[in-house]
Write an enzyme that holds these catalytic residues in place. Sequence first.
Site, mmCIF file in Angstrom:
data_model
loop_
_atom_site.group_PDB
_atom_site.id
_atom_site.type_symbol
_atom_site.label_atom_id
_atom_site.label_comp_id
_atom_site.label_asym_id
_atom_site.label_seq_id
_atom_site.Cartn_x
_atom_site.Cartn_y
_atom_site.Cartn_z
ATOM 1 N N LYS A 55 4.488 -3.136 8.452
ATOM 2 C CA LYS A 55 5.114 -4.171 7.624
ATOM 3 C C LYS A 55 6.630 -4.171 7.815
ATOM 4 O O LYS A 55 7.248 -5.237 7.919
ATOM 5 C CB LYS A 55 4.766 -3.953 6.144
ATOM 6 C CG LYS A 55 3.332 -4.305 5.796
ATOM 7 C CD LYS A 55 2.928 -3.789 4.412
ATOM 8 C CE LYS A 55 1.445 -4.070 4.162
ATOM 9 N NZ LYS A 55 0.966 -3.478 2.900
ATOM 10 N N GLN A 99 2.702 -0.182 -2.095
ATOM 11 C CA GLN A 99 1.485 0.035 -1.316
ATOM 12 C C GLN A 99 0.410 0.685 -2.194
ATOM 13 O O GLN A 99 0.672 1.670 -2.885
ATOM 14 C CB GLN A 99 1.812 0.918 -0.099
ATOM 15 C CG GLN A 99 0.662 1.099 0.867
ATOM 16 C CD GLN A 99 0.218 -0.180 1.563
ATOM 17 O OE1 GLN A 99 1.014 -1.078 1.806
ATOM 18 N NE2 GLN A 99 -1.061 -0.273 1.861
ATOM 19 N N ASP A 122 2.876 -9.612 -3.165
ATOM 20 C CA ASP A 122 1.442 -9.323 -3.058
ATOM 21 C C ASP A 122 0.608 -10.321 -3.869
ATOM 22 O O ASP A 122 -0.603 -10.414 -3.673
ATOM 23 C CB ASP A 122 1.150 -7.913 -3.597
ATOM 24 C CG ASP A 122 1.007 -6.861 -2.510
ATOM 25 O OD1 ASP A 122 0.540 -7.225 -1.417
ATOM 26 O OD2 ASP A 122 1.345 -5.696 -2.770
HETATM 27 N N1 GUN Z 1 -3.429 -1.713 0.242
HETATM 28 C C1 GUN Z 1 -4.389 -2.337 0.951
HETATM 29 N N2 GUN Z 1 -4.145 -3.656 1.002
HETATM 30 C C2 GUN Z 1 -3.004 -3.880 0.323
HETATM 31 C C3 GUN Z 1 -2.229 -5.042 0.041
HETATM 32 O O1 GUN Z 1 -2.554 -6.159 0.412
HETATM 33 N N3 GUN Z 1 -1.115 -4.820 -0.695
HETATM 34 C C4 GUN Z 1 -0.758 -3.608 -1.142
HETATM 35 N N4 GUN Z 1 0.342 -3.507 -1.878
HETATM 36 N N5 GUN Z 1 -1.443 -2.511 -0.900
HETATM 37 C C5 GUN Z 1 -2.558 -2.649 -0.168
#
Ligand code: GUN
Length: 290
Positions: A55, A99, A122
């Site tokens: 990311k 995350q 998100d």
């Molecule tokens: N962990 C797995 N998928 C995601 C996501 O889309 N966002 C976040 N913040 N954590 C994750």
Amino acid sequence: MSRATIIDGKAIAETLRREVAAGVSDLKRAHGIVPGLAVVLVGGDPASQVYVRTKSKATTDAGMLSFEHKLPAETAEPALLALIAELNGRKDVHGILVQLPLPKHIDARHVIEAIDPAKDVDGFHPTNVGRLASGAHALAPCTPSGCVILAKSVRNDLAGLEAVIIGRSNVVGKPMAQLLLAENCTVTIAHSRTRDLASVVRRADLVVAAVGRPEMVRGSWIKPGAIVIDVGIQRIVSADGKSHLVGDVAFDEAAQVAGAITPVPGGVGPMTVACLLRNTLQAANAIARA
Ligand code: GUN
């Protein structure tokens, strides 16, 4: 021999990332604003570390600023909430992503609700969940947003399709249902307690598999010509001792029957990251216009 069109998520994500990068340049030129994304990782989960690195790199590649906050696994909830409060107040941070999963001693709900909804890239904050459900403009969750783009890459108008989503998580299944309703699909959410899942899936013109069970969805479950979007990604070791990545769909079987299918890897995964960049640009644009 596969019959289905293989949906190239990598290429489609690349196109979206280029569009986002162009939008970032426009925002810099017009308002002198460089979008910034803060990614917070608590603990050392190896998969999460890979996601966070991916990311961050994608963020800087798109011309945005990336702020990584890596906290030890034993970080107390109040300390994490204090960091969120600081990021909420920062002018150079337009998007905040914590995350998941978080260590067990931290209540993810408290953390998500602490994020400023305007910076919630998100789309997990109850304000954004509610806006999405009521049809208002919202920061929509990245993975389901990417799935819609992939489905529309093979069929521009999804209206009237029978869509079956397998999995009811807050991250994928539930927001997926809202996005497909907005596309005028007839939506079913199936889950671990669904009776005769195979026959439910056989009705579907569009299947979104998001259960996290390797190759659970068999070729015999797929309606001929259906669009199959596979959100699952797991590393498995096959009989010959080699490790490889598989999705929730038995790809070789399903590709004989489906009209179009996403591969794993190279399907949904790259789209999640591209949609995160798009949401960060959207958040920065909204702040610039405010
Ligand atoms: N962990 C797995 N998928 C995601 C996501 O889309 N966002 C976040 N913040 N954590 C994750």
